[in-house]
Design a protein around this motif. Structure first.
Motif, PDB file in Angstrom:
ATOM      1  N   GLU A   8      19.738   1.658 -11.829  1.00 25.10           N
ATOM      2  CA  GLU A   8      19.955   0.531 -11.170  1.00 25.10           C
ATOM      3  C   GLU A   8      18.929  -0.253 -11.666  1.00 25.10           C
ATOM      4  O   GLU A   8      17.864   0.310 -11.762  1.00 25.10           O
ATOM      5  CB  GLU A   8      20.026   0.873  -9.614  1.00 25.10           C
ATOM      6  CG  GLU A   8      19.850  -0.147  -8.975  1.00 25.10           C
ATOM      7  CD  GLU A   8      20.160   0.107  -7.494  1.00 25.10           C
ATOM      8  OE1 GLU A   8      19.424  -0.846  -6.655  1.00 25.10           O
ATOM      9  OE2 GLU A   8      19.841   0.958  -7.095  1.00 25.10           O
ATOM     10  N   ILE A   9      18.968  -1.485 -11.656  1.00 25.26           N
ATOM     11  CA  ILE A   9      17.796  -2.527 -12.215  1.00 25.26           C
ATOM     12  C   ILE A   9      17.424  -3.386 -10.796  1.00 25.26           C
ATOM     13  O   ILE A   9      18.794  -3.827 -10.140  1.00 25.26           O
ATOM     14  CB  ILE A   9      18.314  -3.520 -13.408  1.00 25.26           C
ATOM     15  CG1 ILE A   9      18.629  -2.522 -14.588  1.00 25.26           C
ATOM     16  CG2 ILE A   9      17.338  -4.302 -13.652  1.00 25.26           C
ATOM     17  CD1 ILE A   9      19.366  -3.346 -15.610  1.00 25.26           C
ATOM     18  N   ASN A  10      16.161  -3.487 -10.593  1.00 21.29           N
ATOM     19  CA  ASN A  10      15.769  -4.527  -9.646  1.00 21.29           C
ATOM     20  C   ASN A  10      14.576  -5.020 -10.166  1.00 21.29           C
ATOM     21  O   ASN A  10      13.894  -4.374 -10.515  1.00 21.29           O
ATOM     22  CB  ASN A  10      15.649  -3.489  -8.350  1.00 21.29           C
ATOM     23  CG  ASN A  10      15.175  -4.319  -7.274  1.00 21.29           C
ATOM     24  OD1 ASN A  10      14.321  -5.197  -7.209  1.00 21.29           O
ATOM     25  ND2 ASN A  10      15.703  -4.078  -6.050  1.00 21.29           N
ATOM     26  N   GLU A  11      14.372  -6.347  -9.898  1.00 21.76           N
ATOM     27  CA  GLU A  11      13.415  -7.214 -10.601  1.00 21.76           C
ATOM     28  C   GLU A  11      12.247  -6.923  -9.841  1.00 21.76           C
ATOM     29  O   GLU A  11      11.041  -7.220 -10.438  1.00 21.76           O
ATOM     30  CB  GLU A  11      13.721  -8.473 -10.540  1.00 21.76           C
ATOM     31  CG  GLU A  11      15.229  -9.239 -11.533  1.00 21.76           C
ATOM     32  CD  GLU A  11      14.770  -9.064 -12.882  1.00 21.76           C
ATOM     33  OE1 GLU A  11      13.303  -9.152 -13.305  1.00 21.76           O
ATOM     34  OE2 GLU A  11      15.550  -8.414 -13.644  1.00 21.76           O
ATOM     35  N   ASP A  12      12.188  -6.363  -8.717  1.00 20.98           N
ATOM     36  CA  ASP A  12      10.992  -5.923  -8.033  1.00 20.98           C
ATOM     37  C   ASP A  12      10.267  -4.867  -8.446  1.00 20.98           C
ATOM     38  O   ASP A  12       9.176  -4.485  -8.011  1.00 20.98           O
ATOM     39  CB  ASP A  12      11.208  -6.114  -6.422  1.00 20.98           C
ATOM     40  CG  ASP A  12      11.770  -7.249  -5.987  1.00 20.98           C
ATOM     41  OD1 ASP A  12      11.170  -8.266  -6.363  1.00 20.98           O
ATOM     42  OD2 ASP A  12      12.473  -7.082  -4.845  1.00 20.98           O
ATOM     43  N   TRP A  13      11.178  -3.907  -9.412  1.00 20.44           N
ATOM     44  CA  TRP A  13      10.270  -2.691  -9.802  1.00 20.44           C
ATOM     45  C   TRP A  13       9.805  -2.864 -11.147  1.00 20.44           C
ATOM     46  O   TRP A  13      10.192  -2.643 -12.112  1.00 20.44           O
ATOM     47  CB  TRP A  13      11.514  -1.758 -10.025  1.00 20.44           C
ATOM     48  CG  TRP A  13      12.416  -1.178  -8.702  1.00 20.44           C
ATOM     49  CD1 TRP A  13      12.038  -1.163  -7.406  1.00 20.44           C
ATOM     50  CD2 TRP A  13      13.644  -0.594  -8.542  1.00 20.44           C
ATOM     51  NE1 TRP A  13      12.762  -0.993  -6.698  1.00 20.44           N
ATOM     52  CE2 TRP A  13      13.961  -0.745  -7.292  1.00 20.44           C
ATOM     53  CE3 TRP A  13      14.793  -0.491  -9.622  1.00 20.44           C
ATOM     54  CZ2 TRP A  13      15.355  -0.074  -6.809  1.00 20.44           C
ATOM     55  CZ3 TRP A  13      15.812   0.104  -9.225  1.00 20.44           C
ATOM     56  CH2 TRP A  13      16.197   0.192  -7.905  1.00 20.44           C
ATOM     57  N   CYS A  19       6.404   0.375  -4.474  1.00 22.83           N
ATOM     58  CA  CYS A  19       7.960   1.285  -4.561  1.00 22.83           C
ATOM     59  C   CYS A  19       8.499   1.227  -3.164  1.00 22.83           C
ATOM     60  O   CYS A  19       7.658   1.725  -2.132  1.00 22.83           O
ATOM     61  CB  CYS A  19       7.694   2.660  -4.786  1.00 22.83           C
ATOM     62  SG  CYS A  19       9.234   3.567  -5.241  1.00 22.83           S
ATOM     63  N   TYR A  25      12.227   7.061 -12.018  1.00 18.70           N
ATOM     64  CA  TYR A  25      12.534   5.778 -12.815  1.00 18.70           C
ATOM     65  C   TYR A  25      12.305   5.851 -14.163  1.00 18.70           C
ATOM     66  O   TYR A  25      11.347   6.739 -14.692  1.00 18.70           O
ATOM     67  CB  TYR A  25      11.289   4.699 -12.205  1.00 18.70           C
ATOM     68  CG  TYR A  25      11.693   4.476 -10.794  1.00 18.70           C
ATOM     69  CD1 TYR A  25      12.627   3.251 -10.382  1.00 18.70           C
ATOM     70  CD2 TYR A  25      11.306   5.198  -9.701  1.00 18.70           C
ATOM     71  CE1 TYR A  25      12.819   2.980  -8.855  1.00 18.70           C
ATOM     72  CE2 TYR A  25      11.545   4.866  -8.418  1.00 18.70           C
ATOM     73  CZ  TYR A  25      12.117   3.781  -7.782  1.00 18.70           C
ATOM     74  OH  TYR A  25      12.607   3.465  -6.584  1.00 18.70           O
ATOM     75  N   GLN A  56       9.204  -2.982 -16.717  1.00 15.19           N
ATOM     76  CA  GLN A  56      10.218  -2.892 -15.500  1.00 15.19           C
ATOM     77  C   GLN A  56      10.652  -1.621 -15.524  1.00 15.19           C
ATOM     78  O   GLN A  56      10.791  -0.838 -16.336  1.00 15.19           O
ATOM     79  CB  GLN A  56      11.280  -4.279 -16.076  1.00 15.19           C
ATOM     80  CG  GLN A  56      12.279  -4.184 -15.073  1.00 15.19           C
ATOM     81  CD  GLN A  56      11.787  -4.908 -13.929  1.00 15.19           C
ATOM     82  OE1 GLN A  56      11.396  -5.925 -13.906  1.00 15.19           O
ATOM     83  NE2 GLN A  56      12.343  -4.360 -12.717  1.00 15.19           N
ATOM     84  N   HIS A  58      13.419   1.104 -14.146  1.00 17.82           N
ATOM     85  CA  HIS A  58      14.798   1.262 -13.864  1.00 17.82           C
ATOM     86  C   HIS A  58      15.116   2.373 -12.973  1.00 17.82           C
ATOM     87  O   HIS A  58      14.591   3.828 -13.507  1.00 17.82           O
ATOM     88  CB  HIS A  58      15.895   1.276 -15.121  1.00 17.82           C
ATOM     89  CG  HIS A  58      15.767  -0.265 -15.806  1.00 17.82           C
ATOM     90  ND1 HIS A  58      16.383  -0.220 -16.974  1.00 17.82           N
ATOM     91  CD2 HIS A  58      15.446  -1.427 -15.579  1.00 17.82           C
ATOM     92  CE1 HIS A  58      16.289  -1.474 -17.509  1.00 17.82           C
ATOM     93  NE2 HIS A  58      15.518  -2.026 -16.505  1.00 17.82           N
ATOM     94  N   LYS A  59      15.876   2.392 -11.831  1.00 16.36           N
ATOM     95  CA  LYS A  59      15.921   3.647 -10.926  1.00 16.36           C
ATOM     96  C   LYS A  59      17.201   4.605 -11.577  1.00 16.36           C
ATOM     97  O   LYS A  59      18.275   4.252 -11.770  1.00 16.36           O
ATOM     98  CB  LYS A  59      16.298   3.243  -9.613  1.00 16.36           C
ATOM     99  CG  LYS A  59      16.353   4.698  -8.754  1.00 16.36           C
ATOM    100  CD  LYS A  59      16.512   4.181  -7.191  1.00 16.36           C
ATOM    101  CE  LYS A  59      17.704   3.922  -7.005  1.00 16.36           C
ATOM    102  NZ  LYS A  59      18.108   3.636  -5.557  1.00 16.36           N
TER     103      LYS A  59
END
Length: 61
Positions: A8-13, A19, A25, A56, A58-59
């Motif tokens: 999963e991609i999240n711009e905050d990570w 976290c 990740y 960046q 990614h989970k």
């Protein structure tokens, strides 16, 4: 990234941000670099081959 790994991609990570979910990740630039980050910890720099850099994350699902 490995075609067999779902993520999963999240711009905050990104390096330095807090976290919000304990998980493994992957580095966006080096998808073979995996970090376990706990909720409340800051995302680290990727330390691929001892050359730390911001990234960046990614989970892994």
């Amino acid at each position: 990234m490995s075609e067999n790994v779902e993520y999963e991609i999240n711009e905050d990570w990104k390096t330095g941000s807090l976290c919000t979910e304990t998980a493994n990740y992957l580095c966006k630039m080096h998808p073979y670099v995996e970090e376990f980050v706990r909720e409340g910890e800051r995302f680290p720099k990727c330390d691929q081959k001892g050359l730390p850099h911001n990234t960046q994350w990614h989970k892994i699902l």
